[in-house]
Write an enzyme that holds these catalytic residues in place. Sequence first.
Site, PDB file in Angstrom:
ATOM      1  N   ASP A  44      14.545  -0.277  34.657  1.00 46.84           N
ATOM      2  CA  ASP A  44      13.673  -1.116  35.473  1.00 46.84           C
ATOM      3  C   ASP A  44      13.704  -2.548  34.970  1.00 46.84           C
ATOM      4  OD1 ASP A  44      11.288  -1.486  37.419  1.00 46.84           O
ATOM      5  OD2 ASP A  44      10.572  -2.313  35.512  1.00 46.84           O
ATOM      6  N   TYR A  83      11.624 -11.659  34.673  1.00 39.87           N
ATOM      7  CA  TYR A  83      11.877 -11.484  33.253  1.00 39.87           C
ATOM      8  C   TYR A  83      12.956 -12.448  32.766  1.00 39.87           C
ATOM      9  CZ  TYR A  83       9.498  -7.013  34.151  1.00 39.87           C
ATOM     10  OH  TYR A  83       8.598  -6.035  34.529  1.00 39.87           O
ATOM     11  N   LYS A 129      12.252  -5.926  41.198  1.00 39.99           N
ATOM     12  CA  LYS A 129      11.012  -6.353  41.846  1.00 39.99           C
ATOM     13  C   LYS A 129      11.240  -7.558  42.754  1.00 39.99           C
ATOM     14  CE  LYS A 129       8.677  -4.551  37.789  1.00 39.99           C
ATOM     15  NZ  LYS A 129       9.896  -4.367  36.966  1.00 39.99           N
TER      16      LYS A 129
END
Length: 338
Positions: free
Chosen positions: A47, A52, A78
């Site tokens: 994930d 990030y 995401k």
Amino acid sequence: MSVRSSLLNGPHGFGAAPLGNMFRNIPQEEALATVDAAWEQGVRYFDTAPFYGAGLSELRIGEALAKRKRDEYVLSTKVGRIILDEVVKGPQEFGEKGTLFQHGRKNKVIYDYTESGTLKSIEDSLKRLQVDRIDFIWIHDIAQDFHGDGWITQFDAARTGAFKALARLQQEKVIKGWGLGVNRIEPIELTLGLDEATPNGMLVAGRYSLLDHESALQRLMPAAQAKKVDIVIGGPYSSGVLAGGTHFEYQKAPPEMLAKVAEIKAICERYKIPVKAAALQFALAHPASAAVIPGASHPSRIAEDVAALKVAIPADFWREMRKLDLVSPLAPLPIDQK
């Protein structure tokens, strides 16, 4: 398709937030070696997110997994933030997450929960990840950085944008599923209450851990079970404080939290079990939990996590944790499954 039924090799996944240079500047070789270590230890669920490190985590995951067959692992990322080509000077501030990724790439990050923004985000992620498909898409951090009623505005934007885009992609079998990826339970509760929403999974970070689980137990987990929505547990070490770090909720842990951690660790030492074992096995003991995705930024940490899931924890340990109110009496525990 549910998260649980999609997992290829058990519920232990890899949370790639640290690979975006969270808290520190991680050498490229170390980051790639960490992903390789996860693979060698049997981890097959990864994930990540554009947020990030402003795309750095996705780039590293993509490079590390490029030598693997795409059908042999499950991948989630995401939407909700777009990474621009524009470079900014100095650290970017992200509300409650502060300058969490100040050591990441310097590309400007903007919020975008619209339908077009969602599709753009997925397109960009596919390029960074070097893949032709992503299995699960989580709508990232609705309500995280918006105070007062501001987060409702963001939620409504996602409801009319990202929700519709992802539901269509799921119906067209472009993705296996979607949901929210958040640190708060309120937006998940709202989503589960919508008749028109069709999420089949939710990623919740930090809200179902040894240190913080009361609200999730009372509200989130029962609602997810009622809707048959799988929960992926992120942040099982509460930003690292349970694994020897100094952060809780992405900030320096306050004295009262350090005291609680010390109490838990003392009990673990008395029963000769790693605190990681207690943290991971607690997270997976709830029937709503489909997977747990601890983060790591060094290869040795992966072996610790895998070993922790195999540790036999005495029933007396859990009984003492309950007796001392270190876990809620409502929390399902491994001993309840025997």
